[in-house]
Motif scaffolding. Structure first.
Motif, mmCIF file in Angstrom:
data_model
loop_
_atom_site.group_PDB
_atom_site.id
_atom_site.type_symbol
_atom_site.label_atom_id
_atom_site.label_comp_id
_atom_site.label_asym_id
_atom_site.label_seq_id
_atom_site.Cartn_x
_atom_site.Cartn_y
_atom_site.Cartn_z
ATOM 1 N N GLN A 78 24.015 -17.617 56.459
ATOM 2 C CA GLN A 78 23.462 -16.404 55.841
ATOM 3 C C GLN A 78 22.831 -15.480 56.888
ATOM 4 O O GLN A 78 22.938 -14.263 56.797
ATOM 5 C CB GLN A 78 22.431 -16.835 54.809
ATOM 6 N N ALA A 130 30.061 -13.813 52.860
ATOM 7 C CA ALA A 130 28.598 -13.792 52.691
ATOM 8 C C ALA A 130 28.218 -13.837 51.215
ATOM 9 O O ALA A 130 27.259 -14.521 50.835
ATOM 10 C CB ALA A 130 28.023 -12.539 53.354
ATOM 11 N N ILE A 134 25.964 -16.730 49.669
ATOM 12 C CA ILE A 134 24.621 -16.385 49.199
ATOM 13 C C ILE A 134 24.469 -16.604 47.697
ATOM 14 O O ILE A 134 23.437 -17.108 47.235
ATOM 15 C CB ILE A 134 24.290 -14.927 49.577
ATOM 16 N N SER A 138 24.865 -21.408 48.389
ATOM 17 C CA SER A 138 23.449 -21.645 48.718
ATOM 18 C C SER A 138 22.624 -22.123 47.529
ATOM 19 O O SER A 138 21.865 -23.096 47.660
ATOM 20 C CB SER A 138 22.832 -20.377 49.308
ATOM 21 N N ARG A 288 19.399 -10.542 47.856
ATOM 22 C CA ARG A 288 20.719 -11.127 48.151
ATOM 23 C C ARG A 288 21.789 -10.047 48.271
ATOM 24 O O ARG A 288 22.664 -10.123 49.143
ATOM 25 C CB ARG A 288 21.098 -12.130 47.055
#
Length: 385
Positions: A78, A130, A134, A138, A288
């Motif tokens: 991240q 990403a 994210i 995650s 985010r």
């Protein structure tokens, strides 16, 4: 005949443009992967040192070290994804400027957008990665991490026992201390058992040795040998000292699920974040999204700041680019913390910074276009008059 010549010129120019686009994309991607690996190793070993320190000082099992490192990988990615692409575009284009390759491209009739297109393609690809990391990977990893850590804290096992350190069990109702562990045998044991009814004082048990038996359902039985029990009641003030050869304590296995863990915005998927009206959760959603958008913003920022200006030198441009990058993330991190603690509006503050940087990046990319040059020349001429 003229139409055929025009067609072939257009075909060859288009083919040349595609070759150069592939060349630039491949070169930037290659450097990005190389930089990504370097940054990953740096952050990975930094986390390894921190986790090993916690393992030694904070009673964390060495068997959990590997899992904790794995759980930290999404967080590392991240952080380094936007940085790797930013540095890759910056260094690759600067090298091409220094070797006059971009000057040759311009002399062949190619436009500035030949640099923007590969940067945007890689930015969109990196932003998708990403986003998945994210918003999907995650939160799932954070959930499993919370479950494993809470299970280790709530239940007794040999991997969680550490010599010379106190262990809390059953939500703090039992305090366990072992001086020495050898071949799964416990030596020199101290145990304090607190009563939930508040009628009796905590009972203190000491034993020379003992062991732990694990049942199939996950429950444990602590068996103590050759020890002494000290008990006292609050009402009668009776004090009993009992010597024993065998003493057993049953500890029910506590299964940890997501329902047992307090709601944490970091552990929520995008669907839950989007539906929630809680201020902290909304701040996490916009944070985010900012991390995903930053990949595209920083990629577009790297293109104009990579231009080498012989008058100002190369170092100043690199410093200016890195300062812009650091300022963006430091400012956004601070604002993210403020939106949670001080209940600031994340749309106004986080996206306000994103919009300011977007305008700045747009101006930097349009700075050398014909329209802006004419406008600058007009302003210069007007002020001179």
């Amino acid at each position: 005949m003229i139409n055929k010549i025009f067609f072939y010129k257009k075909y060859f120019f288009k083919n040349k443009k595609n070759i150069i686009l592939k060349y630039l994309t491949k070169k930037i991607l290659k450097n990005q992967i190389f930089i990504l690996l370097i940054l990953f190793l740096v952050f990975f070993f930094q986390n390894l040192i921190r986790i090993l320190d916690d393992t030694i000082n904070n009673n964390i099992s060495t068997k959990l070290t590997f899992f904790l490192l794995l759980f930290n990988i999404p967080k590392i990615i991240q952080l380094i994804l936007p940085l790797s692409l930013f540095l890759s575009i910056l260094l690759t284009l600067r090298k091409l400027y220094a070797d006059s390759e971009i000057t040759i491209m311009y002399s062949c009739g190619l436009h500035y957008k030949i640099l923007i297109i590969p940067a945007m393609l890689l930015a969109m690809f990196t932003a998708v990665i990403a986003f998945i990391n994210i918003f999907i990977i995650s939160p799932i990893i954070y959930n499993y991490q919370s479950i494993i850590i809470n299970e280790v804290k709530s239940n007794l096992n040999y991997s969680g026992l550490t010599e010379g350190q106190f262990k809390s069990l059953k939500n703090g109702n039992i305090i366990f201390f072992i001086k020495n562990i050898k071949n799964n045998k416990l030596n020199k044991i101290f145990l304090a058992q607190f009563q939930s009814n508040n009628i009796n004082f905590p009972s203190i048990i000491t034993a020379e040795n003992g062991k732990i038996e694990f049942k199939k359902d996950g429950s444990q039985i602590i068996i103590l040998n050759k020890g002494t029990s000290f008990e006292c009641t609050k009402l009668l003030h009776n004090f009993n000292i009992t010597n024993f050869n065998d003493y057993k304590i049953f500890i029910q296995y506590k299964k940890i699920t997501l329902n047992n863990i307090n709601d944490n915005s970091e552990q929520m998927l995008i669907k839950s974040l989007w539906k929630s009206k809680n201020q902290n959760i909304r701040a996490e959603l916009h944070w985010r999204l900012t991390l995903v958008i930053s990949v595209i913003l920083m990629a577009l920022l790297a293109v104009p700041v990579s231009l080498i200006n012989p008058r100002t030198g190369n170092i100043l441009n690199i410093l200016f680019a890195i300062l812009l990058y650091l300022f963006f993330f430091l400012l956004q991190t601070t604002l993210h913390s403020k939106t949670i603690k001080e209940k600031l509006d994340p749309i106004l503050w986080l996206w306000g910074v994103n919009f300011i940087y977007f305008i700045l990046i747009l101006l930097l990319n349009l700075w050398n276009t014909i329209l802006i040059r004419k406008f600058r020349f007009y302003l210069k001429k007007s002020f001179n008059v």
